[in-house]
Design an enzyme around this catalytic site. Structure first.
Site: not given
Length: 241
Positions: A116, A124, A133, A159
């Site tokens: 993770d 973001n 992305d 993620e």
């Protein structure tokens, strides 16, 4: 012109075990799909009636093969994450069930490791979703670069990623994580800065099912993040050599 025939007679079989062959191509407008072949121990065993029968069978098989391939391609799309090319959550669930069954049937080990990305929401928020992305794509390429062809790569969601390591004991899984961790630490990401991840790792145990493994590695990742992130939590018994 259709096929090259090679065979090895069973011990004690006569050398002329195959004396006749008949091969018919299976063709479609998209090209050659395969070949239907028949073999016999007797010489000149096939006549025109056999050729006609195989030609008819090839004609029937052609659309069935095309349809089967289209169906498989559609199913594969449903299982695949479009951004990364990894299996998506549905593909992960199916693969985990299948690999557990294979490991039990063959008496082989299976290790599962989940990754993770740490503080990915900050990526973001600071750089935007396009950069986010890009980071996900870059990370998946690094995972792919350290994985074997037999490893099953999954995007469990967001993620979070999972790699199923067939025929792999827990200790080997720890080494896999170490290789990936070093590769990620040395990489340049779209953010221009480092990216770290927290991981959980476990090996298939007696009595495990897919839901139990999934829950266990999920708890490990939470523990890794609570302990400061950028680390691996596992339940391997490392006392034995």
């Amino acid at each position: 012109r259709s096929v090259t025939v090679q065979w090895a007679p069973a011990p004690g079989a006569p050398e002329d075990a195959v004396r006749s062959a008949l091969a018919v191509p299976i063709e479609h407008e998209s090209g050659r799909l395969g070949t239907i072949s028949a073999y016999a121990r007797a010489p000149r065993a096939f006549g025109q009636e056999h050729a006609d029968a195989l030609v008819a069978l090839a004609a029937e098989a052609s659309p069935a093969i095309v349809n089967a391939r289209l169906h498989e391609a559609t199913v594969e799309l449903v299982r695949t994450d479009a951004m990364t090319g990894f299996r998506n959550r549905r593909g992960y669930d199916e693969a985990l069930e299948l690999e557990i069954a294979r490991a039990r049937r063959g008496g082989r080990p299976l290790t599962v490791v989940v990754f993770d990305l740490d503080l990915f929401h900050d990526v973001n928020a600071r750089f935007g979703y396009q950069v986010g992305d890009a980071v996900l794509t870059e990370f998946t390429e690094l995972v792919r670069s350290v994985s074997r062809a037999s490893d099953i790569l999954c995007r469990r969601g967001g993620e979070e990623f999972v790699v199923l390591l067939p025929d792999t004991e827990c200790r080997e899984g720890i080494r896999f994580d170490a290789r990936l961790r070093g590769t990620v630490a040395a990489a340049e990401f779209a953010t221009g800065g480092p990216i770290t991840y927290s991981a959980g790792l476990t090996e298939l145990r007696d009595g495990d099912d897919a839901a139990g493994i999934d829950e266990r590695i999920g708890r490990m990742v939470l523990s890794a993040k609570a302990d400061g992130r950028n680390r691996l939590v596992h339940d391997c018994d490392l006392r034995s050599p």
